[in-house]
Write a protein that holds these residues in place. Structure first.
Motif, PDB file in Angstrom:
ATOM      1  N   LYS A 182       0.615  -1.242   0.289  1.00 54.40           N
ATOM      2  CA  LYS A 182       0.315  -0.085   0.356  1.00 54.40           C
ATOM      3  C   LYS A 182       0.737   1.128   0.171  1.00 54.40           C
ATOM      4  O   LYS A 182       0.728   2.133  -0.402  1.00 54.40           O
ATOM      5  N   GLU A 183       1.851   1.120   0.851  1.00 51.26           N
ATOM      6  CA  GLU A 183       2.487   2.470   0.793  1.00 51.26           C
ATOM      7  C   GLU A 183       3.975   2.371  -0.522  1.00 51.26           C
ATOM      8  O   GLU A 183       4.886   3.426  -0.722  1.00 51.26           O
ATOM      9  N   GLY A 184       3.954   1.306  -0.825  1.00 53.89           N
ATOM     10  CA  GLY A 184       5.028   1.463  -2.169  1.00 53.89           C
ATOM     11  C   GLY A 184       6.113   1.242  -2.207  1.00 53.89           C
ATOM     12  O   GLY A 184       7.788   1.528  -2.165  1.00 53.89           O
ATOM     13  N   ARG A 185       5.949   0.367  -0.548  1.00 54.14           N
ATOM     14  CA  ARG A 185       7.987   0.058  -0.183  1.00 54.14           C
ATOM     15  C   ARG A 185       7.992  -0.945  -1.138  1.00 54.14           C
ATOM     16  O   ARG A 185       7.551  -1.872  -1.277  1.00 54.14           O
ATOM     17  N   LYS A 186       9.932  -1.051  -1.059  1.00 55.17           N
ATOM     18  CA  LYS A 186      10.088  -2.369  -1.388  1.00 55.17           C
ATOM     19  C   LYS A 186      11.074  -3.454  -0.930  1.00 55.17           C
ATOM     20  O   LYS A 186      10.830  -4.766  -1.864  1.00 55.17           O
ATOM     21  N   LYS A 187      10.659  -3.927  -0.051  1.00 58.14           N
ATOM     22  CA  LYS A 187      11.596  -4.816   0.395  1.00 58.14           C
ATOM     23  C   LYS A 187      11.048  -4.672   1.925  1.00 58.14           C
ATOM     24  O   LYS A 187      10.561  -3.724   2.340  1.00 58.14           O
ATOM     25  N   VAL A 188      10.616  -6.229   2.509  1.00 57.57           N
ATOM     26  CA  VAL A 188      10.124  -6.509   3.644  1.00 57.57           C
ATOM     27  C   VAL A 188      11.311  -7.800   4.473  1.00 57.57           C
ATOM     28  O   VAL A 188      11.890  -8.133   3.939  1.00 57.57           O
ATOM     29  N   GLU A 219      11.077  -6.968  -2.060  1.00 53.94           N
ATOM     30  CA  GLU A 219      11.836  -7.878  -2.274  1.00 53.94           C
ATOM     31  C   GLU A 219      11.522  -8.528  -0.960  1.00 53.94           C
ATOM     32  O   GLU A 219      11.592  -7.526   0.211  1.00 53.94           O
ATOM     33  N   PHE A 220      12.380  -9.909  -0.649  1.00 51.97           N
ATOM     34  CA  PHE A 220      12.113 -10.285   0.942  1.00 51.97           C
ATOM     35  C   PHE A 220      13.228 -10.556   0.871  1.00 51.97           C
ATOM     36  O   PHE A 220      14.245 -11.417   0.211  1.00 51.97           O
ATOM     37  N   GLU A 221      13.437 -10.268   2.747  1.00 46.64           N
ATOM     38  CA  GLU A 221      14.925 -11.291   3.463  1.00 46.64           C
ATOM     39  C   GLU A 221      15.318 -11.263   4.927  1.00 46.64           C
ATOM     40  O   GLU A 221      14.081 -10.326   5.402  1.00 46.64           O
ATOM     41  N   ASP A 222      15.731 -11.965   5.143  1.00 50.13           N
ATOM     42  CA  ASP A 222      15.239 -12.470   6.362  1.00 50.13           C
ATOM     43  C   ASP A 222      16.297 -11.572   7.338  1.00 50.13           C
ATOM     44  O   ASP A 222      18.101 -12.264   6.152  1.00 50.13           O
ATOM     45  N   ARG A 223      16.836 -11.790   8.427  1.00 52.70           N
ATOM     46  CA  ARG A 223      17.773 -11.228   9.895  1.00 52.70           C
ATOM     47  C   ARG A 223      18.041 -11.934  10.758  1.00 52.70           C
ATOM     48  O   ARG A 223      16.854 -11.930  10.684  1.00 52.70           O
ATOM     49  N   ILE A 224      19.376 -12.705  10.975  1.00 51.94           N
ATOM     50  CA  ILE A 224      19.010 -13.067  12.641  1.00 51.94           C
ATOM     51  C   ILE A 224      19.623 -11.842  12.935  1.00 51.94           C
ATOM     52  O   ILE A 224      20.145 -10.854  12.822  1.00 51.94           O
ATOM     53  N   VAL A 225      18.240 -11.885  14.720  1.00 53.09           N
ATOM     54  CA  VAL A 225      18.375  -9.920  15.002  1.00 53.09           C
ATOM     55  C   VAL A 225      19.600  -9.798  15.839  1.00 53.09           C
ATOM     56  O   VAL A 225      19.293  -8.646  16.067  1.00 53.09           O
ATOM     57  N   ASP A 226      20.808 -10.373  16.118  1.00 57.46           N
ATOM     58  CA  ASP A 226      22.077  -9.590  16.803  1.00 57.46           C
ATOM     59  C   ASP A 226      22.774  -9.738  15.794  1.00 57.46           C
ATOM     60  O   ASP A 226      23.024  -8.372  15.546  1.00 57.46           O
TER      61      ASP A 226
END
Ligand code: NAD
Length: 364
Positions: A182-188, A219-226
């Motif tokens: 909705k906000e036209g953002r590129k990545k989560v 675009e989707f990516e994940d990250r470990i919190v540390d």
């Protein structure tokens, strides 16, 4: 002219009434019309109603569906539970949305940050399932867990339980992807520690990966919190929408508020299916109560989010531009937005509202 919006306004306590009044004034100066339903909650209503969150406050929000709120104090050690947590629970406000954006003129180490944290608000270590060291139930839990998992748990342990469900994960991650669309953002970016907590964070990550397939344009990516904390400090501009379970969201939203200049400019929203409640991230800062000193911009920016949510897009943009112009000019800002050497020239809460209203009139 459009109809007036019915909105519940909870001024809060401590610095709440001051930042709320400043925010109400600038919201009205946009030209949008409001019917305010002013409702009091917190320690000041305790005596009259026997609870810090009387039922009529919840009723008002359920009826109006939109609320804006100043901070409310949670006294330490009184057995009085947080009004803020209770509101989120009663109204099932499952998504906490916290934008962290650089505004030109704020003393900060970074520029060009535009991150939105979407934090799950109902599960995880905040579910309140806790067992105190030495209590009989705790002994039973330790025995049960030791038998079932084979793990050895020390007898003098306190235990906090971390439930993360597929339902809760799907709901918050859906919200994050829909918000990005909705906000036209590129990545989560989904945040987790799935390498260690395979069945809670691992579930959150699995749902994130599954949902990402439905949004090929994001675009989707994940990250470990540390790793994420390090990356946010090193190169925050690479992030866009950050989707988190409750605890990591809590920590990362403060970190991100720090990246863009602190609590004085950190707005927030708590959103559910039935209602939405807008409030600054900061608390009631009791030591500054009644001093006309603190920054009302975090609550004003929460008002910007509220205007957008109720479809008043043009007013929302104008109010944000007016706030940004006051910050950029640097004259009529509170102490927290002044460089150390300039603090003596800071203005008070109500003067910030005057300055924003003046800018709004020029933008019209
Ligand atoms: P706080 O955010 O109230 O204050 C911490 C410090 O941040 C203040 O001393 C001040 O230096 C600065 N600060 C906060 N808001 C500011 C503003 N608008 N402008 C400039 N500087 C600002 O946090 P705390 O001291 O941990 O909590 C005080 C009370 O607020 C506690 O009772 C807590 O439970 C409550 N609280 C309420 C909410 C809420 O209503 N959503 C959120 C957080 C804390």
């Amino acid at each position: 002219m459009t109809n007036a919006h019915n909105i519940t306004l909870i001024p809060g306590d401590g610095i709440g009434p001051e930042v709320s009044n400043a925010t109400k004034r600038v919201l009205e100066a946009t030209g949008v019309r409001f019917n305010w339903d002013i409702m009091h909650a917190g320690i000041e209503v305790m005596e009259e109603y026997g609870t810090p969150l009387p039922e009529h406050v919840l009723e008002s929000i359920r009826k109006n569906k939109i609320a804006i709120k100043g901070p409310v104090t949670t006294p330490v050690g009184s057995g009085f539970r947080s009004v803020n947590v209770a509101l989120r629970k009663h109204l099932e406000l499952y998504a906490c949305v916290r934008p962290c954006k650089s505004y030109k003129g704020i003393p900060s180490l970074y520029e060009n940050i535009d991150i939105v944290i979407v934090r799950e608000n109902t599960e995880d270590l905040y579910a309140g399932i806790e067992f105190e060291k030495g209590k009989p139930q705790t002994e039973e839990v330790i025995k049960f867990l030791s038998e079932k998992s084979g793990a050895k748990i020390r007898e003098d342990s306190g235990i906090s339980i971390k439930p993360i469900s597929e339902t809760g994960s799907r709901r918050i991650l859906r919200y994050a992807f829909e918000f990005a669309k909705k906000e036209g953002r590129k990545k989560v970016t989904a945040i987790h520690k799935a390498n260690i907590m395979k069945f809670s964070d691992g579930l959150f990550l699995a749902v994130a990966r599954e949902l990402a397939n439905e949004y090929p344009d994001i675009e989707f990516e994940d990250r470990i919190v540390d790793n994420m904390t390090m990356q946010l400090v090193k190169n925050p501009q690479q992030f866009d929408v950050i989707a988190c379970p409750n605890l990591y969201g809590d920590i990362l939203s403060d970190l991100c508020a720090g990246l863009v200049g602190g609590l004085g400019v950190a707005p927030g929203a708590n959103i559910g299916e039935e209602a939405a409640l807008f409030e600054p991230t900061h608390g009631s800062a009791p030591k500054y109560k009644g001093m006309n000193k603190v920054n009302p911009m975090a609550m004003m920016l929460s008002g910007v989010m509220m205007l957008k949510h109720i479809g008043e897009l043009e007013a929302s943009e104008r109010l944000e531009m007016a706030i940004a112009a006051v910050i950029a000019e640097g004259k009529n800002v509170t102490y927290d937005l002044k460089a150390d050497s300039e603090r003596a020239n800071a203005v008070g809460t109500s003067q910030v509202a005057d300055a924003v209203i003046e800018k709004l009139e020029k933008i019209k």
